[in-house]
Design an enzyme around this catalytic site. Structure first.
Site, PDB file in Angstrom:
ATOM      1  N   LYS A  54       0.620  -1.294  -0.079  1.00 20.43           N
ATOM      2  CA  LYS A  54      -0.146   0.138   0.124  1.00 20.43           C
ATOM      3  C   LYS A  54       0.870   1.239  -0.030  1.00 20.43           C
ATOM      4  O   LYS A  54       2.283   1.326   0.168  1.00 20.43           O
ATOM      5  CB  LYS A  54      -0.957  -0.132   1.187  1.00 20.43           C
ATOM      6  CG  LYS A  54      -0.110   0.035   2.426  1.00 20.43           C
ATOM      7  CD  LYS A  54      -1.054  -0.206   3.929  1.00 20.43           C
ATOM      8  CE  LYS A  54      -0.257  -0.178   5.116  1.00 20.43           C
ATOM      9  NZ  LYS A  54      -0.823  -0.780   6.349  1.00 20.43           N
ATOM     10  N   ARG A 152     -13.738  -7.771  23.476  1.00 21.99           N
ATOM     11  CA  ARG A 152     -14.140  -9.228  23.706  1.00 21.99           C
ATOM     12  C   ARG A 152     -12.762  -9.979  23.684  1.00 21.99           C
ATOM     13  O   ARG A 152     -11.690  -9.420  23.416  1.00 21.99           O
ATOM     14  CB  ARG A 152     -14.895  -9.758  22.632  1.00 21.99           C
ATOM     15  CG  ARG A 152     -16.105  -9.213  22.405  1.00 21.99           C
ATOM     16  CD  ARG A 152     -17.022 -10.031  21.371  1.00 21.99           C
ATOM     17  NE  ARG A 152     -18.129  -9.427  20.921  1.00 21.99           N
ATOM     18  CZ  ARG A 152     -18.620  -9.919  19.993  1.00 21.99           C
ATOM     19  NH1 ARG A 152     -18.660 -10.990  19.634  1.00 21.99           N
ATOM     20  NH2 ARG A 152     -19.992  -9.091  19.588  1.00 21.99           N
ATOM     21  N   TYR A 257      16.967  29.295   8.012  1.00 26.01           N
ATOM     22  CA  TYR A 257      15.969  30.102   8.447  1.00 26.01           C
ATOM     23  C   TYR A 257      15.897  30.068  10.000  1.00 26.01           C
ATOM     24  O   TYR A 257      16.113  29.303  10.495  1.00 26.01           O
ATOM     25  CB  TYR A 257      14.691  29.368   8.001  1.00 26.01           C
ATOM     26  CG  TYR A 257      13.942  29.467   6.609  1.00 26.01           C
ATOM     27  CD1 TYR A 257      14.064  30.880   6.281  1.00 26.01           C
ATOM     28  CD2 TYR A 257      14.035  28.442   5.748  1.00 26.01           C
ATOM     29  CE1 TYR A 257      13.527  30.954   4.977  1.00 26.01           C
ATOM     30  CE2 TYR A 257      13.686  28.665   4.612  1.00 26.01           C
ATOM     31  CZ  TYR A 257      13.205  29.743   3.977  1.00 26.01           C
ATOM     32  OH  TYR A 257      13.100  30.099   2.730  1.00 26.01           O
TER      33      TYR A 257
HETATM   34  C1  LIG Z   1      -0.229  -1.932   6.726  1.00 27.53           C
HETATM   35  C2  LIG Z   1      -0.661  -3.029   7.129  1.00 27.53           C
HETATM   36  C3  LIG Z   1       0.028  -4.266   7.414  1.00 27.53           C
HETATM   37  C4  LIG Z   1       1.696  -4.144   7.168  1.00 27.53           C
HETATM   38  O1  LIG Z   1       2.191  -3.721   8.416  1.00 27.53           O
HETATM   39  P1  LIG Z   1       3.677  -3.690   8.666  1.00 27.53           P
HETATM   40  O2  LIG Z   1       3.613  -3.149  10.004  1.00 27.53           O
HETATM   41  O3  LIG Z   1       4.122  -2.723   7.831  1.00 27.53           O
HETATM   42  O4  LIG Z   1       4.199  -4.942   8.587  1.00 27.53           O
HETATM   43  C5  LIG Z   1      -0.484  -5.462   7.657  1.00 27.53           C
HETATM   44  N1  LIG Z   1      -1.837  -5.428   7.654  1.00 27.53           N
HETATM   45  C6  LIG Z   1      -2.796  -4.705   7.422  1.00 27.53           C
HETATM   46  C7  LIG Z   1      -4.118  -4.786   7.817  1.00 27.53           C
HETATM   47  C8  LIG Z   1      -2.155  -3.147   7.272  1.00 27.53           C
HETATM   48  O5  LIG Z   1      -2.896  -1.856   7.099  1.00 27.53           O
END
Ligand SMILES: *Cc1c(COP(=O)(O)O)cnc(C)c1O
Length: 371
Positions: A54, A152, A257
């Site tokens: 992602k 839960r 700056y």
């Molecule tokens: C981003 C994500 C991961 C990967 O997590 P990492 O900590 O980068 O290994 C796994 N599962 C879900 C649902 C995620 O959103």
């Protein structure tokens, strides 16, 4: 591309070809990426090892990353959005691709058209997907997202209520273990189906966290999955930028700056072509008296001084021979010596943020494409 030159981005690594006009270069080591995936795959035992790509593969480029992971044997990918999923689909027509956003209302055909699997995160989403499947007369795969943060645990309702009233008992479970127990409990309520719980960090907690599929992201990209533990992953990303100008600065003069950094002794200060617009976080600014991050010119460390601005940082190159610390020379600001986590620890954030915010104008080089 006209006018390219061979420049050494790091003394210890192969030389990469970049255009003369490149001001900052991100080198992505695909061989290291593949080695990291292989390592997580081994750690995950019999569970399948996916790749989380992602956010443009955490800023490193979804297509080349997905291609390299595919070459290493990765068959399942997780992305956030449908657009990202389409990019992944182009790279890998046969892959299983999950969309973590879930299902946006009315968007079913966008998923089905590219054989994407929504990670359904609510009952309305499940209902919409089921209705779409019925209308199409096909059973289309999807994942159901169980919220392990739900109130839960892996026990009957009555026991949960007792436990909820016993904070001292709850506190006895580490968060990871509580999540695993909740996952087990909730999963048992559904028909038997393959299950996935762990990200990078969870994968290294051991077999009980693996279930059928693990979903590593940050570990593949060389980031630290566990606070406080040594990071076993290979370095995948290096960021280097060029010196635009070097100037002699007299004691008492200030840099950048806000004049937050004052030079104590005669110094040579280099202005380097990377700034917060490139992802070099402004929180890495260094005021007088603070120990800041260092960059490297060859093997010479150069302390970064002053504010990080949109386009530039400044470094004290007084101790580097002038023929090395010259206009056009490369300064490595992130790599195996100063890691992404070193930088983000100092900036009060996490590697994920720095990587996924690397700027588009940083020239990208992919090394080790075939293995
Ligand atoms: C981003 C994500 C991961 C990967 O997590 P990492 O900590 O980068 O290994 C796994 N599962 C879900 C649902 C995620 O959103």
């Amino acid at each position: 591309m006209s006018g390219s030159e061979i420049v050494s981005l790091s003394s210890a690594r192969p030389r990469a070809q970049v255009p003369l006009s490149a001001r900052a270069v991100l080198t992505v080591d695909l061989a290291a990426l593949r080695a990291n995936w292989a390592r997580v795959n081994q750690a995950s035992g019999r569970a399948e090892c996916a790749g989380v790509v992602k956010a443009d593969a955490y800023g490193l480029g979804l297509a080349p990353i997905a291609r390299a992971l595919t070459n290493q044997g990765c068959k399942t990918f997780f992305v956030a959005s449908v657009d990202e999923a389409r990019t992944a689909r182009e790279v890998q027509p046969g892959a299983t691709i999950y969309v973590l956003d879930g299902l946006l209302p009315g968007a079913e055909a966008h998923y089905a058209g590219f054989d994407l699997r929504p990670v359904l995160s609510s009952l309305p989403e499940v209902r919409d997907w089921a209705a779409y499947c019925r209308a199409r007369g096909r059973r289309l795969a999807a994942a159901v997202h169980i919220d392990t943060g739900m109130n839960r645990l892996g026990m009957p309702q009555s026991e949960v209520e007792q436990l909820a009233a016993s904070p001292e008992l709850l506190a006895a479970f580490p968060m990871n273990e509580r999540q695993r127990l909740r996952f087990e409990e909730l999963r048992a309520k559904l028909p038997p189906t393959p299950a996935s719980l762990s990200n990078s960090g969870g994968t290294f907690l051991g077999p009980r966290y693996h279930f059928d599929l693990v979903r590593p992201g940050i570990a593949l990209y060389g980031g630290r999955a566990h606070e406080g533990k040594t990071n076993p992953m290979q370095t995948v990303v290096r960021l280097a930028a060029r010196i635009l100008q070097v100037r002699e600065v007299a004691p008492g003069a200030s840099i950048g700056y806000g004049a937050t950094y004052k030079v104590q002794a005669p110094a040579r200060i280099a202005t380097i072509a990377v700034g917060y617009a490139d992802g070099f976080l402004r929180a890495l600014s260094v005021a007088t008296g603070e120990a800041g991050p260092v960059g490297y010119i060859g093997d010479y460390p150069v302390p970064i001084v002053g504010r990080v601005s949109m386009d530039f940082i400044t470094a004290d190159v007084t101790s580097v021979p002038p023929e090395l610390a010259r206009r056009g020379a490369w300064v490595e600001v992130m790599g195996h010596r100063v890691t992404v986590d070193d930088l983000t620890d100092r900036a009060g954030t996490i590697g994920y943020e720095l990587l996924s915010r690397l700027g588009q104008r940083v020239y990208r080089v992919y090394e080790g494409a075939e293995g």
